[in-house]
Scaffold this motif. Sequence first.
Motif, short mmCIF file in Angstrom:
data_model
loop_
_atom_site.label_atom_id
_atom_site.label_comp_id
_atom_site.label_asym_id
_atom_site.label_seq_id
_atom_site.Cartn_x
_atom_site.Cartn_y
_atom_site.Cartn_z
N GLY A 74 0.80 -1.22 0.00
CA GLY A 74 0.00 0.00 0.00
C GLY A 74 0.83 1.27 0.00
O GLY A 74 0.39 2.30 -0.50
N LEU A 79 1.53 3.80 -5.79
CA LEU A 79 0.18 3.88 -5.25
C LEU A 79 -0.01 5.05 -4.28
O LEU A 79 -1.07 5.17 -3.67
N THR A 80 1.00 5.87 -4.13
CA THR A 80 0.94 6.98 -3.18
C THR A 80 1.34 8.28 -3.87
O THR A 80 1.74 8.29 -5.03
N HIS A 84 -1.79 8.40 -6.05
CA HIS A 84 -2.63 7.82 -5.00
C HIS A 84 -3.98 7.31 -5.53
O HIS A 84 -4.54 6.36 -4.98
N SER A 87 -4.73 3.52 -6.29
CA SER A 87 -5.07 2.53 -5.26
C SER A 87 -6.52 2.07 -5.37
O SER A 87 -6.88 1.00 -4.88
#
Length: 263
Positions: A74, A79-80, A84, A87
């Motif tokens: 995560g 994914l950030t 983001h 996700s």
Amino acid sequence: MSSAIRQIPLDTATRHHAHDFHQIVIGLDGRAEFEIEGLGGVISAFSGCIVPANHVHYYAGTGDNRQLILDLPGEAACLTGFHHELSRLFDAPRFFALDDPLKRYLEFLQLELDVAGDSESQQERLVATLLGCLNTRLGVAPPAPRGRRLDLARLDRFIERHLANRLSVADLAAEACLSEAHFRHCFGVQVGLSPWQYVRRKRLEAARRLLAESRLPLYEVAALTGFASQSALSSACRQAFGQPPSRLRRPGRLTGSPASLLS
């Protein structure tokens, strides 16, 4: 933990597990079968599946097979931050097929991995591009037809008839006479659950009923309600009801046939 990309065959014996990172599996050669929390499908070359973190999944390769597997924690860079929104791809399990542009990108990605070697930053960039392309294709459903409501009673009958079988979202969409994208959108708006969550709830309701009203062995209850194994049923019951299947039994004798208890 950073993202990891592997190219490996899957064991032809059925295995299962869950892990605390997301995963994408894309077929390169041969075939493999997956079942993710009751959602089943087959992966062949240029098709794949999305496995959200902490989802129990069963899998088995068929003969000679090779899969590209992306392990995505995560907190991974892809994914950030700027990425983001990607996700959201992991809000629910699903199966997909690559179109021609993505097939060519997959071939490029494999070649570029040989050049990039152990460079984590380059791997993250390659993965982010792949996820962005998948999100464009899978993340936004086209507008639903105005005034169209799903016939949930018909869908319930279809699910009950096929409870012991693997059910895909495509199967449900076909029964509703909608494209898969339209079906997902209509279902979410009308029911408030994803299709796989709804089917899983139906499986659990049927299993609980069989456990309470019959003396069938656990492996048979699992088979009748579409769980891949007794251990999959046990895990699902603990998660949903907070206790193992044996605690859901009621003292007494079988009160009807399995077919009548599931109807």
